[in-house]
Design a protein around this motif. Structure first.
Motif, PDB file in Angstrom:
ATOM      1  N   SER A  15     -32.634  -7.713  -4.580  1.00  0.00           N
ATOM      2  CA  SER A  15     -32.330  -9.020  -5.163  1.00  0.00           C
ATOM      3  C   SER A  15     -31.337  -9.769  -4.281  1.00  0.00           C
ATOM      4  N   ASN A  16     -31.519 -11.082  -4.177  1.00  0.00           N
ATOM      5  CA  ASN A  16     -30.563 -11.924  -3.432  1.00  0.00           C
ATOM      6  C   ASN A  16     -29.175 -11.891  -4.047  1.00  0.00           C
ATOM      7  N   VAL A  17     -29.092 -11.499  -5.318  1.00  0.00           N
ATOM      8  CA  VAL A  17     -27.812 -11.465  -6.025  1.00  0.00           C
ATOM      9  C   VAL A  17     -26.820 -10.551  -5.297  1.00  0.00           C
ATOM     10  N   TYR A  18     -27.299  -9.439  -4.732  1.00  0.00           N
ATOM     11  CA  TYR A  18     -26.400  -8.489  -4.070  1.00  0.00           C
ATOM     12  C   TYR A  18     -25.700  -9.139  -2.875  1.00  0.00           C
ATOM     13  N   MET A  19     -26.447  -9.857  -2.075  1.00  0.00           N
ATOM     14  CA  MET A  19     -25.862 -10.523  -0.911  1.00  0.00           C
ATOM     15  C   MET A  19     -24.947 -11.669  -1.349  1.00  0.00           C
ATOM     16  N   GLU A  20     -25.357 -12.404  -2.363  1.00  0.00           N
ATOM     17  CA  GLU A  20     -24.533 -13.525  -2.842  1.00  0.00           C
ATOM     18  C   GLU A  20     -23.211 -13.026  -3.420  1.00  0.00           C
ATOM     19  N   ASN A  21     -23.245 -11.943  -4.207  1.00  0.00           N
ATOM     20  CA  ASN A  21     -22.005 -11.394  -4.761  1.00  0.00           C
ATOM     21  C   ASN A  21     -21.119 -10.800  -3.674  1.00  0.00           C
ATOM     22  N   ALA A  22     -21.717 -10.221  -2.639  1.00  0.00           N
ATOM     23  CA  ALA A  22     -20.936  -9.704  -1.514  1.00  0.00           C
ATOM     24  C   ALA A  22     -20.195 -10.839  -0.826  1.00  0.00           C
ATOM     25  N   LYS A  23     -20.872 -11.963  -0.656  1.00  0.00           N
ATOM     26  CA  LYS A  23     -20.232 -13.139  -0.044  1.00  0.00           C
ATOM     27  C   LYS A  23     -19.123 -13.680  -0.940  1.00  0.00           C
ATOM     28  N   PHE A  25     -17.374 -11.969  -3.071  1.00  0.00           N
ATOM     29  CA  PHE A  25     -16.273 -11.020  -2.973  1.00  0.00           C
ATOM     30  C   PHE A  25     -15.505 -11.243  -1.667  1.00  0.00           C
ATOM     31  N   GLY A  26     -16.215 -11.454  -0.570  1.00  0.00           N
ATOM     32  CA  GLY A  26     -15.577 -11.731   0.717  1.00  0.00           C
ATOM     33  C   GLY A  26     -14.709 -12.981   0.680  1.00  0.00           C
ATOM     34  N   ARG A  27     -15.225 -14.036   0.035  1.00  0.00           N
ATOM     35  CA  ARG A  27     -14.433 -15.272  -0.091  1.00  0.00           C
ATOM     36  C   ARG A  27     -13.152 -15.018  -0.883  1.00  0.00           C
ATOM     37  N   ASP A  51     -18.914 -10.756   7.255  1.00  0.00           N
ATOM     38  CA  ASP A  51     -19.134 -12.091   7.820  1.00  0.00           C
ATOM     39  C   ASP A  51     -18.408 -13.157   7.021  1.00  0.00           C
ATOM     40  N   THR A  52     -18.441 -13.025   5.701  1.00  0.00           N
ATOM     41  CA  THR A  52     -17.810 -14.031   4.839  1.00  0.00           C
ATOM     42  C   THR A  52     -16.299 -14.003   4.987  1.00  0.00           C
ATOM     43  N   VAL A  53     -15.702 -12.819   4.996  1.00  0.00           N
ATOM     44  CA  VAL A  53     -14.249 -12.735   5.182  1.00  0.00           C
ATOM     45  C   VAL A  53     -13.864 -13.379   6.515  1.00  0.00           C
ATOM     46  N   LEU A  54     -14.602 -13.048   7.570  1.00  0.00           N
ATOM     47  CA  LEU A  54     -14.308 -13.616   8.896  1.00  0.00           C
ATOM     48  C   LEU A  54     -14.498 -15.135   8.896  1.00  0.00           C
ATOM     49  N   HIS A  55     -15.592 -15.612   8.303  1.00  0.00           N
ATOM     50  CA  HIS A  55     -15.874 -17.050   8.252  1.00  0.00           C
ATOM     51  C   HIS A  55     -14.776 -17.810   7.525  1.00  0.00           C
ATOM     52  N   GLU A  56     -14.180 -17.159   6.517  1.00  0.00           N
ATOM     53  CA  GLU A  56     -13.125 -17.786   5.729  1.00  0.00           C
ATOM     54  C   GLU A  56     -11.733 -17.584   6.344  1.00  0.00           C
ATOM     55  N   GLY A  57     -11.675 -17.014   7.550  1.00  0.00           N
ATOM     56  CA  GLY A  57     -10.401 -16.858   8.254  1.00  0.00           C
ATOM     57  C   GLY A  57      -9.639 -15.588   7.929  1.00  0.00           C
ATOM     58  N   GLY A  58     -10.288 -14.635   7.259  1.00  0.00           N
ATOM     59  CA  GLY A  58      -9.619 -13.392   6.898  1.00  0.00           C
ATOM     60  C   GLY A  58      -9.719 -12.325   7.975  1.00  0.00           C
ATOM     61  N   GLN A  59      -9.082 -11.200   7.707  1.00  0.00           N
ATOM     62  CA  GLN A  59      -9.048 -10.067   8.637  1.00  0.00           C
ATOM     63  C   GLN A  59     -10.011  -8.978   8.165  1.00  0.00           C
TER      64      GLN A  59
END
Length: 193
Positions: A15-23, A25-27, A51-59
């Protein structure tokens, strides 16, 4: 809380939900300035959260055994990638660098990593929160198993409650902030003392 280890799949899931929730969570990690510590892959749920943590400027710190570096396709843009010799070293390093642990959907490896760290908490080897991000109700069967273990007296209720479960990343992390660990596990009952 400054760092959280995430255990999750190197696949995207059905399900796409898994990737969306991972993103999502990363945000939330990046917004709270929490460093992500994870398995180091660039694919699947693992790649999405990193990828989401990095895109949002995180470590992001990735930890990967050398034998998996090609198979799981190590992430090339991490803040730091630590290559270790074994899965045991990977888990020990993740535990050392993290102040809490969250499982996102994944397969047997994800569950094995979560159960080991959960057991360490039960035994008093650490006092860090352990949680399940229950995306798309993925962990419902596991939650039912925890309840069954408790009913059948193989898991004490105070340890059952150590598994912090939520469907919302922000609520899960809020609950981590207020986590108080239970007393250390003993194998005899008070009346036996």
């Amino acid at each position: 809380m400054k760092s959280i280890a995430v255990f999750c799949g190197s696949s995207a899931g059905a399900s796409n939900v898994y990737m969306e929730n991972a993103k999502e969570f990363g945000r939330e990690l990046a917004k709270r300035n929490i460093t992500l510590v994870y398995g180091g892959a660039s694919v699947g749920v693992m790649g999405a959260v990193a990828d989401t943590v990095l895109h949002e400027g995180g470590q992001v710190i990735g930890i990967m055994p050398s034998f998996l570096e090609q198979r799981e396709i190590s992430h090339k843009r991490l803040s730091k990638l630590i290559v270790v010799d074994s899965m045991h070293e990977r888990k020990a390093k993740m535990a050392e660098l993290s102040e809490g642990f969250v499982a996102l959907p994944g397969g047997p490896g994800t569950l094995e990593e979560f159960f080991e760290i959960f057991t360490w908490a039960q035994l008093g080897l650490h006092q860090k929160p352990c949680g399940l991000l229950n995306s798309n109700h993925y962990f419902d069967p596991l939650i039912e198993l925890f309840n069954h273990m408790t009913k059948e007296q193989f898991l004490h209720e105070k340890y059952r409650s150590m598994a912090i479960v939520d469907v919302e990343p922000s609520r899960l992390l809020d609950r981590f902030d207020s986590y108080e660990p239970p007393t250390i596990k003993t194998y005899i009952k008070e009346k036996q003392i």
